[in-house]
Design a protein around this motif. Structure first.
Motif, PDB file in Angstrom:
ATOM      1  N   LYS A   9      52.887  21.133  40.662  1.00  0.00           N
ATOM      2  CA  LYS A   9      54.159  21.142  39.923  1.00  0.00           C
ATOM      3  C   LYS A   9      55.305  21.675  40.786  1.00  0.00           C
ATOM      4  O   LYS A   9      56.444  21.264  40.628  1.00  0.00           O
ATOM      5  CB  LYS A   9      53.999  21.997  38.665  1.00  0.00           C
ATOM      6  N   SER A  10      54.975  22.571  41.717  1.00  0.00           N
ATOM      7  CA  SER A  10      55.985  23.160  42.604  1.00  0.00           C
ATOM      8  C   SER A  10      56.192  22.335  43.875  1.00  0.00           C
ATOM      9  O   SER A  10      56.850  22.784  44.803  1.00  0.00           O
ATOM     10  CB  SER A  10      55.583  24.589  42.985  1.00  0.00           C
ATOM     11  N   GLY A  11      55.577  21.139  43.919  1.00  0.00           N
ATOM     12  CA  GLY A  11      55.777  20.252  45.059  1.00  0.00           C
ATOM     13  C   GLY A  11      54.853  20.499  46.231  1.00  0.00           C
ATOM     14  O   GLY A  11      55.097  20.009  47.337  1.00  0.00           O
ATOM     15  N   MET A  12      53.789  21.252  46.013  1.00  0.00           N
ATOM     16  CA  MET A  12      52.845  21.554  47.086  1.00  0.00           C
ATOM     17  C   MET A  12      51.580  20.715  46.919  1.00  0.00           C
ATOM     18  O   MET A  12      51.302  20.214  45.835  1.00  0.00           O
ATOM     19  CB  MET A  12      52.468  23.040  47.049  1.00  0.00           C
ATOM     20  N   ARG A  13      50.821  20.640  47.986  1.00  0.00           N
ATOM     21  CA  ARG A  13      49.547  19.933  47.930  1.00  0.00           C
ATOM     22  C   ARG A  13      48.447  20.947  47.617  1.00  0.00           C
ATOM     23  O   ARG A  13      48.304  21.959  48.307  1.00  0.00           O
ATOM     24  CB  ARG A  13      49.268  19.271  49.272  1.00  0.00           C
ATOM     25  N   ALA A  14      47.681  20.677  46.590  1.00  0.00           N
ATOM     26  CA  ALA A  14      46.545  21.528  46.213  1.00  0.00           C
ATOM     27  C   ALA A  14      45.263  20.778  46.534  1.00  0.00           C
ATOM     28  O   ALA A  14      45.189  19.558  46.385  1.00  0.00           O
ATOM     29  CB  ALA A  14      46.599  21.864  44.725  1.00  0.00           C
ATOM     30  N   PHE A  15      44.261  21.497  46.988  1.00  0.00           N
ATOM     31  CA  PHE A  15      42.986  20.890  47.334  1.00  0.00           C
ATOM     32  C   PHE A  15      42.000  21.100  46.189  1.00  0.00           C
ATOM     33  O   PHE A  15      41.755  22.232  45.789  1.00  0.00           O
ATOM     34  CB  PHE A  15      42.451  21.494  48.635  1.00  0.00           C
ATOM     35  N   PRO A  16      41.433  20.008  45.662  1.00  0.00           N
ATOM     36  CA  PRO A  16      40.548  20.143  44.498  1.00  0.00           C
ATOM     37  C   PRO A  16      39.188  20.759  44.839  1.00  0.00           C
ATOM     38  O   PRO A  16      38.561  21.360  43.985  1.00  0.00           O
ATOM     39  CB  PRO A  16      40.386  18.702  44.008  1.00  0.00           C
ATOM     40  N   ASP A  17      38.733  20.598  46.086  1.00  0.00           N
ATOM     41  CA  ASP A  17      37.422  21.152  46.455  1.00  0.00           C
ATOM     42  C   ASP A  17      37.497  22.675  46.491  1.00  0.00           C
ATOM     43  O   ASP A  17      38.460  23.242  47.010  1.00  0.00           O
ATOM     44  CB  ASP A  17      36.978  20.628  47.818  1.00  0.00           C
ATOM     45  N   PHE A  18      36.460  23.311  45.952  1.00  0.00           N
ATOM     46  CA  PHE A  18      36.463  24.767  45.871  1.00  0.00           C
ATOM     47  C   PHE A  18      35.034  25.258  45.960  1.00  0.00           C
ATOM     48  O   PHE A  18      34.208  24.941  45.105  1.00  0.00           O
ATOM     49  CB  PHE A  18      37.113  25.205  44.550  1.00  0.00           C
ATOM     50  N   THR A  19      34.735  25.980  47.019  1.00  0.00           N
ATOM     51  CA  THR A  19      33.438  26.635  47.178  1.00  0.00           C
ATOM     52  C   THR A  19      33.717  28.131  47.217  1.00  0.00           C
ATOM     53  O   THR A  19      34.021  28.686  48.278  1.00  0.00           O
ATOM     54  CB  THR A  19      32.741  26.185  48.484  1.00  0.00           C
ATOM     55  N   PRO A  20      33.687  28.781  46.051  1.00  0.00           N
ATOM     56  CA  PRO A  20      34.068  30.199  46.027  1.00  0.00           C
ATOM     57  C   PRO A  20      33.079  31.042  46.818  1.00  0.00           C
ATOM     58  O   PRO A  20      31.872  30.979  46.600  1.00  0.00           O
ATOM     59  CB  PRO A  20      34.059  30.558  44.544  1.00  0.00           C
ATOM     60  N   HIS A  21      33.629  31.822  47.738  1.00  0.00           N
ATOM     61  CA  HIS A  21      32.789  32.665  48.592  1.00  0.00           C
ATOM     62  C   HIS A  21      33.613  33.814  49.151  1.00  0.00           C
ATOM     63  O   HIS A  21      34.842  33.756  49.192  1.00  0.00           O
ATOM     64  CB  HIS A  21      32.197  31.839  49.745  1.00  0.00           C
ATOM     65  N   LEU A  22      32.906  34.841  49.583  1.00  0.00           N
ATOM     66  CA  LEU A  22      33.519  35.997  50.222  1.00  0.00           C
ATOM     67  C   LEU A  22      32.854  36.128  51.591  1.00  0.00           C
ATOM     68  O   LEU A  22      31.637  36.295  51.671  1.00  0.00           O
ATOM     69  CB  LEU A  22      33.298  37.244  49.370  1.00  0.00           C
ATOM     70  N   THR A  23      33.633  36.019  52.657  1.00  0.00           N
ATOM     71  CA  THR A  23      33.086  36.095  54.015  1.00  0.00           C
ATOM     72  C   THR A  23      32.861  37.546  54.408  1.00  0.00           C
ATOM     73  O   THR A  23      33.732  38.396  54.214  1.00  0.00           O
ATOM     74  CB  THR A  23      34.035  35.408  55.020  1.00  0.00           C
ATOM     75  N   LEU A  24      31.669  37.806  54.971  1.00  0.00           N
ATOM     76  CA  LEU A  24      31.300  39.148  55.429  1.00  0.00           C
ATOM     77  C   LEU A  24      31.441  39.305  56.941  1.00  0.00           C
ATOM     78  O   LEU A  24      31.848  40.352  57.429  1.00  0.00           O
ATOM     79  CB  LEU A  24      29.847  39.459  55.056  1.00  0.00           C
ATOM     80  N   SER A  25      31.028  38.257  57.677  1.00  0.00           N
ATOM     81  CA  SER A  25      31.015  38.353  59.137  1.00  0.00           C
ATOM     82  C   SER A  25      30.846  36.971  59.741  1.00  0.00           C
ATOM     83  O   SER A  25      30.682  35.980  59.025  1.00  0.00           O
ATOM     84  CB  SER A  25      29.865  39.261  59.597  1.00  0.00           C
ATOM     85  N   TYR A  26      30.876  36.936  61.056  1.00  0.00           N
ATOM     86  CA  TYR A  26      30.627  35.715  61.819  1.00  0.00           C
ATOM     87  C   TYR A  26      29.508  36.041  62.792  1.00  0.00           C
ATOM     88  O   TYR A  26      29.678  36.888  63.666  1.00  0.00           O
ATOM     89  CB  TYR A  26      31.896  35.272  62.560  1.00  0.00           C
ATOM     90  N   GLY A  27      28.356  35.386  62.613  1.00  0.00           N
ATOM     91  CA  GLY A  27      27.170  35.747  63.382  1.00  0.00           C
ATOM     92  C   GLY A  27      26.735  34.715  64.394  1.00  0.00           C
ATOM     93  O   GLY A  27      27.256  33.606  64.461  1.00  0.00           O
ATOM     94  N   GLU A  28      25.715  35.113  65.141  1.00  0.00           N
ATOM     95  CA  GLU A  28      25.196  34.290  66.230  1.00  0.00           C
ATOM     96  C   GLU A  28      24.237  33.213  65.753  1.00  0.00           C
ATOM     97  O   GLU A  28      23.970  32.265  66.480  1.00  0.00           O
ATOM     98  CB  GLU A  28      24.483  35.181  67.243  1.00  0.00           C
ATOM     99  N   TRP A  29      23.678  33.368  64.578  1.00  0.00           N
ATOM    100  CA  TRP A  29      22.748  32.376  64.053  1.00  0.00           C
ATOM    101  C   TRP A  29      22.915  32.270  62.546  1.00  0.00           C
ATOM    102  O   TRP A  29      23.422  33.181  61.910  1.00  0.00           O
ATOM    103  CB  TRP A  29      21.296  32.715  64.423  1.00  0.00           C
ATOM    104  N   PRO A  30      22.479  31.139  61.975  1.00  0.00           N
ATOM    105  CA  PRO A  30      22.661  30.943  60.529  1.00  0.00           C
ATOM    106  C   PRO A  30      21.589  31.664  59.711  1.00  0.00           C
ATOM    107  O   PRO A  30      20.485  31.904  60.174  1.00  0.00           O
ATOM    108  CB  PRO A  30      22.535  29.432  60.358  1.00  0.00           C
ATOM    109  N   ILE A  31      21.964  31.991  58.486  1.00  0.00           N
ATOM    110  CA  ILE A  31      21.067  32.597  57.503  1.00  0.00           C
ATOM    111  C   ILE A  31      20.914  31.583  56.375  1.00  0.00           C
ATOM    112  O   ILE A  31      21.916  31.080  55.850  1.00  0.00           O
ATOM    113  CB  ILE A  31      21.661  33.907  56.934  1.00  0.00           C
ATOM    114  N   LEU A  32      19.684  31.277  55.989  1.00  0.00           N
ATOM    115  CA  LEU A  32      19.457  30.391  54.851  1.00  0.00           C
ATOM    116  C   LEU A  32      19.811  31.117  53.567  1.00  0.00           C
ATOM    117  O   LEU A  32      19.742  32.349  53.491  1.00  0.00           O
ATOM    118  CB  LEU A  32      18.003  29.931  54.820  1.00  0.00           C
ATOM    119  N   LYS A  33      20.155  30.354  52.542  1.00  0.00           N
ATOM    120  CA  LYS A  33      20.569  30.935  51.261  1.00  0.00           C
ATOM    121  C   LYS A  33      19.450  31.790  50.671  1.00  0.00           C
ATOM    122  O   LYS A  33      18.297  31.374  50.611  1.00  0.00           O
ATOM    123  CB  LYS A  33      20.960  29.838  50.277  1.00  0.00           C
TER     124      LYS A  33
END
Length: 182
Positions: A117-141
């Motif tokens: 409504k204010s003339g901006m582009r909004a992105f419909p995709d939303f994966t709510p998350h809180l980032t803790l860190s950036y690591g050297e390897w992935p962690i499975l859910k």
């Protein structure tokens, strides 16, 4: 520039204790996000070298249109997002807490409509998350003992690219509806 919700200081301390225990138990190393930067992003507005007043003005107008009560979210799982490539270095994996809460999705949707409504582009995709860190390897859910976080407002944030500093441009409280007594 982006819209986000931040946990209160007490909730951020509980999240930090969880992070320390999890990382120690899993021998996880990486770049830690400072506790005062814990947040859940709602909408990304854009990456700009300088803040442009028309963009900021439009974002503030969008935020002004949102009226919702305070609510609670639940952090209920931990996992890594896909690798972020680093020039000349090994990629890093964002370690995140997954968020649940219908009101969080409602805030995202209402704020997106206000942005449009204010003339901006909004992105419909939303994966709510809180980032803790950036690591050297992935962690499975992995499911975790739920961490309940009270959300009492949202903010428009300017993140200085590459500087790991946030400047809150404006805050909006999420207020409880007033009871009318007769």
């Amino acid at each position: 520039m982006f819209f986000a919700v931040f946990p209160a200081a007490e909730d951020a301390r509980r999240i930090e204790r969880f992070r320390q225990d999890f990382l120690k138990a899993n021998h996880f190393r990486g770049s830690m996000l400072r506790q005062d930067r814990f947040h859940v992003s709602l909408h990304h507005i854009g990456d700009f070298k300088r803040l442009k007043s028309p963009r900021t003005y439009a974002a503030e107008l969008a935020g002004d249109l949102v009226q919702l009560p305070a609510f609670e979210i639940t952090l209920n799982a931990i996992k890594s997002f896909g690798a972020i490539p680093k020039r000349g270095r090994a990629p890093s994996y964002p370690l995140i807490l997954c968020c649940e809460g219908a009101a969080l999705f409602e805030l995202h949707e209402i704020l997106g409509a206000a942005m449009t409504k204010s003339g901006m582009r909004a992105f419909p995709d939303f994966t709510p998350h809180l980032t803790l860190s950036y690591g050297e390897w992935p962690i499975l859910k992995q499911e975790i003992n739920p961490i309940h976080v009270r959300i009492t407002g949202f903010c428009l944030v300017h993140s200085r690219l590459g500087k790991t500093k946030y400047r809150i441009i404006k805050r909006w409280p999420l207020v409880e509806p007033k009871l009318l007594l007769h």
